[in-house]
Scaffold this active site. Sequence first.
Site, PDB file in Angstrom:
ATOM      1  N   LYS A  89      -5.183   5.033  -7.791  1.00 25.56           N
ATOM      2  CA  LYS A  89      -4.929   6.457  -8.053  1.00 25.56           C
ATOM      3  C   LYS A  89      -4.830   6.715  -9.558  1.00 25.56           C
ATOM      4  CE  LYS A  89      -2.537   7.192  -3.672  1.00 25.56           C
ATOM      5  NZ  LYS A  89      -1.233   7.257  -3.016  1.00 25.56           N
ATOM      6  N   HIS A 128       0.183   1.706  -7.971  1.00 23.55           N
ATOM      7  CA  HIS A 128      -0.684   2.887  -7.810  1.00 23.55           C
ATOM      8  C   HIS A 128      -1.991   2.743  -8.596  1.00 23.55           C
ATOM      9  CE1 HIS A 128       2.442   4.883  -5.712  1.00 23.55           C
ATOM     10  NE2 HIS A 128       3.078   5.434  -6.718  1.00 23.55           N
ATOM     11  N   LEU A 134       0.880  -1.166   0.000  1.00 28.07           N
ATOM     12  CA  LEU A 134       0.000   0.000   0.000  1.00 28.07           C
ATOM     13  C   LEU A 134       0.918   1.216   0.000  1.00 28.07           C
ATOM     14  CD1 LEU A 134      -2.694  -0.986   2.681  1.00 28.07           C
ATOM     15  CD2 LEU A 134      -2.921  -1.020   0.194  1.00 28.07           C
ATOM     16  N   ASP A 135       0.488   2.283  -0.671  1.00 30.64           N
ATOM     17  CA  ASP A 135       1.302   3.496  -0.690  1.00 30.64           C
ATOM     18  C   ASP A 135       1.453   4.040   0.726  1.00 30.64           C
ATOM     19  OD1 ASP A 135       1.293   3.282  -3.446  1.00 30.64           O
ATOM     20  OD2 ASP A 135      -0.428   4.624  -3.677  1.00 30.64           O
ATOM     21  N   GLU A 136       2.446   4.870   0.881  1.00 28.91           N
ATOM     22  CA  GLU A 136       2.724   5.471   2.204  1.00 28.91           C
ATOM     23  C   GLU A 136       1.480   6.185   2.762  1.00 28.91           C
ATOM     24  OE1 GLU A 136       2.976   9.010   4.234  1.00 28.91           O
ATOM     25  OE2 GLU A 136       3.340   9.237   2.088  1.00 28.91           O
TER      26      GLU A 136
END
Length: 229
Positions: free
Chosen positions: A188, A185, A102-104
Site C-alpha cells: 500500500k 503495509h 496481512l492487513d485486516e
Amino acid sequence: MRLEQILFTQGFGTRHECKGLIVNGHVTINQTVVEDPKSDFDVNGLIFSVDGVNWPYVEKAIIAMNKPAGYECSRKPLHHPSVLSLLPAPLRNRGVQPVGRLDEDTTGLLILTDDGALIHRLTHPKKHVSKIYRVTAKHAMTQEMFRRLLEGVMLDGEREKVAADDLVQIDDHVFEMQITQGKYHQVKRMVAAVGNRVSALHRVALGNYHLPDDLTASKWRFIRREELI
Ligand code: URA
C-alpha cells in the site's frame, strides 16, 4: 508413539484430556476404535480420527489459508476476529501462528505454522522470500508508475529505496507485484508513493507456494514444507 502422546502432541488437550478421549471411544485408527491410551503406532503417515474428523500426524503443522477480509492476523486482535478463529482448536492449542501479517482488509494466501525455525526462515529480511500480491488500484496505473515501482521508491521511515522484483499488468487497474521484503503495509505504501492508491490487495503466492484455486476464502489445508521453500 503411544496414542495418548500422539493426541497430546497434536493439540488435543492436556494429557488427561487426551487419555479421556481415547478411553471414551472418540478415537479411531483405520476405522477401528482404539480405547487403549498406551497402544503404540508408527506416526509416519499416520491418519487418526477424533469424533469422525481425520487428522494427519504432523511433527510441525504448516497450514495454507485463504484469508478473508475482516480478520486480523494478531493473536490478540483489536477490532476484528483473529484468523486463528478460522482454525480448529487442536491447531490453535499447538501454537500455530501466522507467518508475517496481512492487513485486516487484505485477502489471500496466509501461511501459519508452529515451526519457529520455519517462521524465521520465511520472515528474516536477509532470506528475501518472494511474495506475490494481486493489486487493484483506485486509479488506472501508468507506465511511469510501473517504472517507479521497479526502480524503487522511498518510504517514510526507511533508509533505502524499496523496489518491486517483478510486475505483471493484468488490466488498467489490476497488476501483480512480486516483492521480497516484508515491510509494514509495504504494498500500500509503495503504490501510494507513486501517486495511486490500493483499493484491494490479495496475496497469491509466498515462496514457491501459490494459492490453489480450490482453496476458497476462509478455507485452509495442511501443506508440506517442500511445497513452500
Ligand atoms: N502490503 C500491504 O500493504 N498490506 C498487506 O497486507 C501486505 C503487504
